[in-house]
Design a protein around this motif. Structure first.
Motif, PDB file in Angstrom:
ATOM      1  N   ILE A 178       0.858  -1.187   0.000  1.00 15.74           N
ATOM      2  CA  ILE A 178       0.000   0.000   0.000  1.00 15.74           C
ATOM      3  C   ILE A 178       0.894   1.236   0.000  1.00 15.74           C
ATOM      4  N   TYR A 179       0.536   2.227  -0.812  1.00 10.81           N
ATOM      5  CA  TYR A 179       1.315   3.459  -0.869  1.00 10.81           C
ATOM      6  C   TYR A 179       1.189   4.244   0.439  1.00 10.81           C
ATOM      7  N   PRO A 180       2.227   5.030   0.799  1.00  7.82           N
ATOM      8  CA  PRO A 180       2.232   5.738   2.092  1.00  7.82           C
ATOM      9  C   PRO A 180       1.016   6.625   2.334  1.00  7.82           C
ATOM     10  N   GLU A 181       0.566   7.374   1.297  1.00  4.95           N
ATOM     11  CA  GLU A 181      -0.533   8.316   1.524  1.00  4.95           C
ATOM     12  C   GLU A 181      -1.833   7.610   1.875  1.00  4.95           C
ATOM     13  N   PHE A 182      -2.014   6.387   1.398  1.00  3.61           N
ATOM     14  CA  PHE A 182      -3.216   5.628   1.733  1.00  3.61           C
ATOM     15  C   PHE A 182      -3.009   4.814   3.010  1.00  3.61           C
ATOM     16  N   HIS A 183      -1.796   4.333   3.206  1.00  3.92           N
ATOM     17  CA  HIS A 183      -1.490   3.532   4.389  1.00  3.92           C
ATOM     18  C   HIS A 183      -1.770   4.303   5.674  1.00  3.92           C
ATOM     19  N   THR A 184      -1.323   5.538   5.729  1.00  3.63           N
ATOM     20  CA  THR A 184      -1.432   6.311   6.958  1.00  3.63           C
ATOM     21  C   THR A 184      -2.882   6.585   7.327  1.00  3.63           C
ATOM     22  N   ARG A 185      -3.710   6.836   6.341  1.00  8.16           N
ATOM     23  CA  ARG A 185      -5.120   7.095   6.618  1.00  8.16           C
ATOM     24  C   ARG A 185      -5.868   5.820   7.005  1.00  8.16           C
ATOM     25  N   GLY A 227     -10.589 -15.115   5.558  1.00  6.90           N
ATOM     26  CA  GLY A 227      -9.734 -15.801   6.526  1.00  6.90           C
ATOM     27  C   GLY A 227      -8.262 -15.756   6.189  1.00  6.90           C
ATOM     28  N   ASP A 228      -7.912 -15.386   4.947  1.00  5.68           N
ATOM     29  CA  ASP A 228      -6.498 -15.239   4.598  1.00  5.68           C
ATOM     30  C   ASP A 228      -5.877 -14.118   5.431  1.00  5.68           C
ATOM     31  N   VAL A 229      -4.632 -14.309   5.830  1.00  7.90           N
ATOM     32  CA  VAL A 229      -3.919 -13.332   6.651  1.00  7.90           C
ATOM     33  C   VAL A 229      -3.024 -12.488   5.748  1.00  7.90           C
ATOM     34  N   ILE A 230      -3.049 -11.179   5.937  1.00  9.18           N
ATOM     35  CA  ILE A 230      -2.206 -10.300   5.129  1.00  9.18           C
ATOM     36  C   ILE A 230      -1.300  -9.455   6.020  1.00  9.18           C
ATOM     37  N   VAL A 231      -0.056  -9.367   5.595  1.00 11.96           N
ATOM     38  CA  VAL A 231       0.919  -8.466   6.211  1.00 11.96           C
ATOM     39  C   VAL A 231       0.928  -7.199   5.377  1.00 11.96           C
ATOM     40  N   ILE A 232       0.585  -6.080   5.987  1.00 10.97           N
ATOM     41  CA  ILE A 232       0.551  -4.815   5.259  1.00 10.97           C
ATOM     42  C   ILE A 232       1.970  -4.275   5.109  1.00 10.97           C
ATOM     43  N   TYR A 233       2.304  -3.924   3.868  1.00  5.44           N
ATOM     44  CA  TYR A 233       3.649  -3.449   3.534  1.00  5.44           C
ATOM     45  C   TYR A 233       3.534  -2.030   2.982  1.00  5.44           C
ATOM     46  N   ARG A 234       4.035  -1.085   3.741  1.00  7.62           N
ATOM     47  CA  ARG A 234       4.031   0.329   3.328  1.00  7.62           C
ATOM     48  C   ARG A 234       5.223   0.563   2.419  1.00  7.62           C
ATOM     49  N   THR A 235       4.966   0.983   1.203  1.00  8.66           N
ATOM     50  CA  THR A 235       6.045   1.166   0.233  1.00  8.66           C
ATOM     51  C   THR A 235       6.938   2.341   0.623  1.00  8.66           C
ATOM     52  N   GLY A 236       8.033   2.520  -0.098  1.00  3.15           N
ATOM     53  CA  GLY A 236       9.003   3.561   0.213  1.00  3.15           C
ATOM     54  C   GLY A 236       8.431   4.963   0.144  1.00  3.15           C
ATOM     55  N   ASP A 237       9.127   5.885   0.791  1.00  2.00           N
ATOM     56  CA  ASP A 237       8.630   7.259   0.892  1.00  2.00           C
ATOM     57  C   ASP A 237       9.109   8.166  -0.237  1.00  2.00           C
ATOM     58  N   ASN A 238       9.830   7.613  -1.206  1.00  2.00           N
ATOM     59  CA  ASN A 238      10.374   8.367  -2.327  1.00  2.00           C
ATOM     60  C   ASN A 238      11.391   9.424  -1.911  1.00  2.00           C
ATOM     61  N   VAL A 239      11.840   9.336  -0.676  1.00  2.00           N
ATOM     62  CA  VAL A 239      12.903  10.215  -0.183  1.00  2.00           C
ATOM     63  C   VAL A 239      14.152   9.374   0.084  1.00  2.00           C
ATOM     64  N   TRP A 243      14.749   0.181   0.131  1.00  2.00           N
ATOM     65  CA  TRP A 243      15.462  -0.860   0.875  1.00  2.00           C
ATOM     66  C   TRP A 243      15.420  -0.585   2.380  1.00  2.00           C
ATOM     67  N   TYR A 244      15.383   0.719   2.724  1.00  2.00           N
ATOM     68  CA  TYR A 244      15.379   1.102   4.138  1.00  2.00           C
ATOM     69  C   TYR A 244      14.048   1.715   4.589  1.00  2.00           C
ATOM     70  N   SER A 245      13.319   2.382   3.694  1.00  2.00           N
ATOM     71  CA  SER A 245      12.123   3.126   4.124  1.00  2.00           C
ATOM     72  C   SER A 245      10.815   2.363   3.958  1.00  2.00           C
ATOM     73  N   ALA A 246      10.786   1.339   3.107  1.00  2.00           N
ATOM     74  CA  ALA A 246       9.578   0.529   2.962  1.00  2.00           C
ATOM     75  C   ALA A 246       9.522  -0.489   4.097  1.00  2.00           C
ATOM     76  N   VAL A 247       8.357  -0.616   4.753  1.00  2.00           N
ATOM     77  CA  VAL A 247       8.281  -1.448   5.962  1.00  2.00           C
ATOM     78  C   VAL A 247       6.983  -2.239   6.058  1.00  2.00           C
ATOM     79  N   ALA A 248       7.065  -3.390   6.724  1.00  2.00           N
ATOM     80  CA  ALA A 248       5.876  -4.159   7.100  1.00  2.00           C
ATOM     81  C   ALA A 248       5.354  -3.589   8.417  1.00  2.00           C
ATOM     82  N   THR A 249       4.062  -3.259   8.469  1.00  3.71           N
ATOM     83  CA  THR A 249       3.553  -2.519   9.623  1.00  3.71           C
ATOM     84  C   THR A 249       2.440  -3.201  10.406  1.00  3.71           C
TER      85      THR A 249
END
Length: 351
Positions: A178-185, A227-239, A243-249
């Motif tokens: 999920i992209y950062p702008e949608f993830h945060t909301r 019932g499927d389990v999903i790990v949400i992954y916030r993509t990079g911040d474009n800054v 490799w370092y800024s994209a995270v599983a949350t």
């Protein structure tokens, strides 16, 4: 507007919000003063003008709970001491319920209970929807209250009733980007430290709700099942590099996947999506007309991971392939490693 932990001595007890509580509970002024003097705190949701719209007090009780019939056995319990919400169609009740469950998990409690008068039918239905059952009664000078009770170790088949527990054993697992702008909301409890909660967490349905709707065209999203389990992954911040800024949350559970083409009219589409989506009505109408995003995912927001694993960790330590991720299936070993490294609570995720 924010759901904020606030000291009792900073809360205006003269606010008209508390009038109905004063009518139901004769002793509440003395109780409130006692909590103020003790320096205790409660969760408060206020309107922009400062008027209170929601109030929640939680406490941990050790041992036997003997002031209800039948008593709760020896253990570590969370009591919803006081809860009142001014409902106005923004899923604020779900937001408070999520805070209750977060508190239960953080307290390592075995169960949670609340007492409520039978006349508060809407509140009772809300609790029952998430697996609370009538356990007994509490009798005081104020009258007879129902005792609604939920034990985390009780795992019903219904994914909503067993919330927040995630049944991951023998279930499929996926990483969902999920992209950062949608993830945060969508995930207000999973924001990163460099994001501003004051500017983001507002009293809107998709923020307050336990249930989320996300519209996408991710390859593989159509294969997700209830019932499927999903790990949400916030993509990079474009800054910084991804490799370092994209995270599983976060950990979520799929409730259903609906195809855009299954909605006969745009009104049907809006009715399904709007209360839980990060997108505006204008955006949703455009999506429906253009048909570019065929998959509508509905899922529950169960758990914010204590430690966020970046892409580097997911690849080097969790066994994921360094590739373009969208809706990517995880094997049991990868998922278990993600839980281990993120220091996830083992009582909330049954793996």
């Amino acid at each position: 507007m924010e759901l904020k932990l606030t000291r009792f001595d900073s809360i205006d007890f003269n606010d008209v919000f508390f009038d109905s509580l004063k009518e139901d509970y004769e002793e509440i002024p003395q109780w409130f003063e006692k909590k103020s003097l003790a320096g205790d705190s409660a969760y408060v949701f206020s309107e922009e003008g400062g008027a209170i719209d929601g109030f929640l007090y939680l406490k941990v009780e050790e041992g036997i709970v003997s002031d209800i019939v039948p008593p709760l056995p020896y253990g570590r319990h969370v009591k919803v001491g006081t809860l009142k919400i001014n409902a106005h169609g923004t899923k604020l009740g779900e937001r408070f319920l999520k805070k209750i469950f977060d508190y239960v998990v953080a307290s390592n409690a075995e169960d949670v209970y609340v007492t409520v008068f039978e006349k508060h039918a809407a509140l009772i239905l809300l609790f029952e929807r998430y697996g609370f059952e009538k356990y007994g009664n509490k009798v005081t000078k104020n009258g007879v209250e129902w005792v609604l009770y939920k034990q985390l170790s009780n795992i019903p088949n219904d994914v909503t009733k067993r919330y927040p527990v995630v049944m991951a054993k023998d279930r499929r697992k996926y990483l969902l980007t999920i992209y950062p702008e949608f993830h945060t909301r969508l995930f207000p409890d999973s924001i990163l430290k460099n994001e501003d909660p004051q500017a983001i967490i507002k009293d809107v349905s998709h923020t307050n709700s336990i249930h989320k709707v996300y519209i996408c065209k991710l390859y593989g999203a159509n294969q997700l099942k209830c019932g499927d389990v999903i790990v949400i992954y916030r993509t990079g911040d474009n800054v910084s590099p991804a490799w370092y800024s994209a995270v599983a949350t976060s950990i979520c559970v799929i409730q259903e996947v609906v195809l855009l083409g299954s909605f006969k009219t745009v009104d049907d589409f809006l009715q399904y999506c709007l209360p839980f989506s990060v997108f505006s009505e204008i955006e949703l109408r455009k999506f429906y007309k253009e048909g570019k995003y065929p998959y509508i995912l509905r899922f529950s927001y169960n758990y914010a991971l204590p430690k966020r694993l970046n892409r580097a960790t997911l690849v080097t330590d969790c066994g994921m392939v360094d590739d373009r991720w969208g809706c990517t299936e995880l094997n049991d070993k990868q998922f278990s490693r993600i839980l281990e490294m993120s220091k996830a609570n083992e009582n909330i995720i049954i793996n």
